[in-house]
Scaffold this active site. Sequence first.
Site, PDB file in Angstrom:
ATOM      1  N   ARG A   1      -7.679  56.290  51.251  1.00 55.58           N
ATOM      2  CA  ARG A   1      -8.933  56.725  51.887  1.00 55.58           C
ATOM      3  C   ARG A   1      -9.989  56.871  50.812  1.00 55.58           C
ATOM      4  O   ARG A   1      -9.776  57.559  49.808  1.00 55.58           O
ATOM      5  CB  ARG A   1      -8.772  58.055  52.614  1.00 55.58           C
ATOM      6  CG  ARG A   1     -10.131  58.666  52.931  1.00 55.58           C
ATOM      7  CD  ARG A   1     -10.112  59.877  53.781  1.00 55.58           C
ATOM      8  NE  ARG A   1      -9.800  59.542  55.154  1.00 55.58           N
ATOM      9  CZ  ARG A   1     -10.142  60.295  56.199  1.00 55.58           C
ATOM     10  NH1 ARG A   1     -10.809  61.423  56.019  1.00 55.58           N
ATOM     11  NH2 ARG A   1      -9.809  59.940  57.412  1.00 55.58           N
TER      12      ARG A   1
ATOM     13  N   HIS B   1     -12.191  52.179  59.810  1.00 55.87           N
ATOM     14  CA  HIS B   1     -11.204  53.258  59.988  1.00 55.87           C
ATOM     15  C   HIS B   1     -10.170  52.769  61.019  1.00 55.87           C
ATOM     16  O   HIS B   1     -10.117  53.259  62.150  1.00 55.87           O
ATOM     17  CB  HIS B   1     -11.920  54.520  60.471  1.00 55.87           C
ATOM     18  CG  HIS B   1     -11.136  55.781  60.341  1.00 55.87           C
ATOM     19  ND1 HIS B   1      -9.872  55.840  59.781  1.00 55.87           N
ATOM     20  CD2 HIS B   1     -11.423  57.068  60.725  1.00 55.87           C
ATOM     21  CE1 HIS B   1      -9.434  57.082  59.809  1.00 55.87           C
ATOM     22  NE2 HIS B   1     -10.346  57.843  60.376  1.00 55.87           N
TER      23      HIS B   1
ATOM     24  N   GLN C   1      -7.605  55.058  63.019  1.00 53.63           N
ATOM     25  CA  GLN C   1      -8.262  55.915  64.009  1.00 53.63           C
ATOM     26  C   GLN C   1      -8.360  55.214  65.359  1.00 53.63           C
ATOM     27  O   GLN C   1      -8.011  55.770  66.399  1.00 53.63           O
ATOM     28  CB  GLN C   1      -9.671  56.279  63.517  1.00 53.63           C
ATOM     29  CG  GLN C   1     -10.493  57.049  64.526  1.00 53.63           C
ATOM     30  CD  GLN C   1      -9.946  58.439  64.788  1.00 53.63           C
ATOM     31  OE1 GLN C   1      -9.707  59.188  63.853  1.00 53.63           O
ATOM     32  NE2 GLN C   1      -9.733  58.783  66.051  1.00 53.63           N
TER      33      GLN C   1
ATOM     34  N   ASP D   1     -19.366  60.150  67.081  1.00 54.35           N
ATOM     35  CA  ASP D   1     -18.865  60.521  65.749  1.00 54.35           C
ATOM     36  C   ASP D   1     -20.034  61.200  65.029  1.00 54.35           C
ATOM     37  O   ASP D   1     -21.184  61.137  65.493  1.00 54.35           O
ATOM     38  CB  ASP D   1     -18.421  59.242  65.018  1.00 54.35           C
ATOM     39  CG  ASP D   1     -17.831  59.502  63.634  1.00 54.35           C
ATOM     40  OD1 ASP D   1     -17.497  60.665  63.320  1.00 54.35           O
ATOM     41  OD2 ASP D   1     -17.708  58.524  62.856  1.00 54.35           O
TER      42      ASP D   1
ATOM     43  N   CYS E   1     -13.556  61.204  67.132  1.00 51.12           N
ATOM     44  CA  CYS E   1     -12.485  61.061  66.126  1.00 51.12           C
ATOM     45  C   CYS E   1     -12.221  62.370  65.397  1.00 51.12           C
ATOM     46  O   CYS E   1     -11.142  62.541  64.830  1.00 51.12           O
ATOM     47  CB  CYS E   1     -12.854  59.969  65.139  1.00 51.12           C
ATOM     48  SG  CYS E   1     -14.454  60.222  64.349  1.00 51.12           S
TER      49      CYS E   1
ATOM     50  N   ARG F   1      -3.051  60.214  66.499  1.00 54.18           N
ATOM     51  CA  ARG F   1      -3.112  59.664  65.138  1.00 54.18           C
ATOM     52  C   ARG F   1      -1.716  59.607  64.538  1.00 54.18           C
ATOM     53  O   ARG F   1      -1.357  58.656  63.860  1.00 54.18           O
ATOM     54  CB  ARG F   1      -4.005  60.531  64.235  1.00 54.18           C
ATOM     55  CG  ARG F   1      -5.464  60.665  64.635  1.00 54.18           C
ATOM     56  CD  ARG F   1      -6.198  59.348  64.563  1.00 54.18           C
ATOM     57  NE  ARG F   1      -6.009  58.672  63.290  1.00 54.18           N
ATOM     58  CZ  ARG F   1      -6.598  59.031  62.130  1.00 54.18           C
ATOM     59  NH1 ARG F   1      -7.447  60.023  62.102  1.00 54.18           N
ATOM     60  NH2 ARG F   1      -6.365  58.360  61.018  1.00 54.18           N
TER      61      ARG F   1
HETATM   62  N1   CP Z   1     -10.438  61.456  62.273  1.00 54.14           N
HETATM   63  C1   CP Z   1     -10.120  61.590  60.975  1.00 54.14           C
HETATM   64  O1   CP Z   1      -9.934  60.611  60.250  1.00 54.14           O
HETATM   65  O2   CP Z   1      -9.997  62.867  60.571  1.00 54.14           O
HETATM   66  P1   CP Z   1      -9.799  63.338  59.047  1.00 54.14           P
HETATM   67  O3   CP Z   1     -11.070  63.009  58.331  1.00 54.14           O
HETATM   68  O4   CP Z   1      -9.537  64.807  59.158  1.00 54.14           O
HETATM   69  O5   CP Z   1      -8.635  62.587  58.469  1.00 54.14           O
HETATM   70  N1  NVA Z   2     -17.603  58.445  60.224  1.00 55.75           N
HETATM   71  C1  NVA Z   2     -16.871  59.597  59.753  1.00 55.75           C
HETATM   72  C2  NVA Z   2     -15.461  59.559  60.244  1.00 55.75           C
HETATM   73  C3  NVA Z   2     -14.611  60.719  59.857  1.00 55.75           C
HETATM   74  C4  NVA Z   2     -13.222  60.615  60.364  1.00 55.75           C
HETATM   75  C5  NVA Z   2     -16.922  59.628  58.231  1.00 55.75           C
HETATM   76  O1  NVA Z   2     -16.733  58.592  57.604  1.00 55.75           O
HETATM   77  O2  NVA Z   2     -17.139  60.709  57.664  1.00 55.75           O
END
Ligand code: CP
Ligand code: NVA
Length: 323
Positions: free
Chosen positions: A108, A135, A138, A230, A271, A299
């Site tokens: 990540r 992502h 997700q 989101d 999400c 998830r």
């Molecule tokens: N939805 C999601 O990816 O959550 P986190 O950022 O907590 O992993």
């Molecule tokens: N778009 C958001 C998603 C978090 C799960 C981000 O990248 O922060």
Amino acid sequence: MSVTLKGRSLPSWLDYTGEEIRYLLDLSKKVKEESKAGKVFRRFTGKTLALLFEKRSTRTRCAFETAFGEEGGHPVFLSTADIQLGAKESIEDTARVLGRMFSAIQFRGFRQSTVEILAGYSGVPVYNGLTDQFHPTQVLADIMTLEESFGPAGGKKLCFVGDGRNNVARSLFVICSKMGVHFTVITPASLLPDQELVDRCSHWAAKSGAKIRITENPDGVEGADAVYTDVWASMGEEAKREERKALLGPYQVNQALMDKTGRKDSIFLHCLPAVKGEEVSADIIAGPQSRAWDQAENRKHTIKAIMLATLPPDGETPGSARE
Ligand code: CP
Ligand code: NVA
């Protein structure tokens, strides 16, 4: 035709077929049923997973760590405060080393190219746990959640309202186009998804039967099975928060917007994490139309299914790493 995903990485859904995604959704459903029945397996015994995090996470980290650990695997959490990643050591070299020690890698962080380099040089499956671009884990959970309410996703209407070019919106665009889900992006002109992605998704949609629509008008949610939003400023974009609040105010998902679907049974998806009072009102995320907590649980089931499908069989050593 049988689907084999052994050894595959998941940088995004761009290179996956609808049939392969269907296979993963069916496996996710089976994994969830097993879990609800209290069945215990040890399908990751003897395997190791590197969890690389440049950005924070609750759900993704916990889903990978618990899904892998409860089946006998050994996950190792490595933040950029712990390891060298592209600073003192190149990403290629880190990939070569991790590929010799781990069965798989989750990344990540910021750049999509980091996932691709890790996948190219480690010789083991690499999963994208969120980058600025995509992502993918997700949105598999999101389609699973949609199907739990409405049955097979093909022909259903999912509307994404908000920052139409962020990682979640872009990933939904790809997976919906491939799975025949009618996908509407409702976003201001300055936050449109890029034309290259629109063109690629339109091509897949023509094959799958998905109808694609991009509009600035929140009335576009009419008839939606699911309304999705989101955060307005993603991780790494904190400096843009005030500007986005001004721009996206009319796109908040609240009761008035949900009512525009014209349906009482439309569901709300997010999400998470959510900024209540910005992209969604507190009553909607806590209300009867919200499936956000099911999404979060899913998830774990979907991530377990992805790892079950892609990890090489027992006894097979990792290591077709590029030298
Ligand atoms: N939805 C999601 O990816 O959550 P986190 O950022 O907590 O992993
Ligand atoms: N778009 C958001 C998603 C978090 C799960 C981000 O990248 O922060």
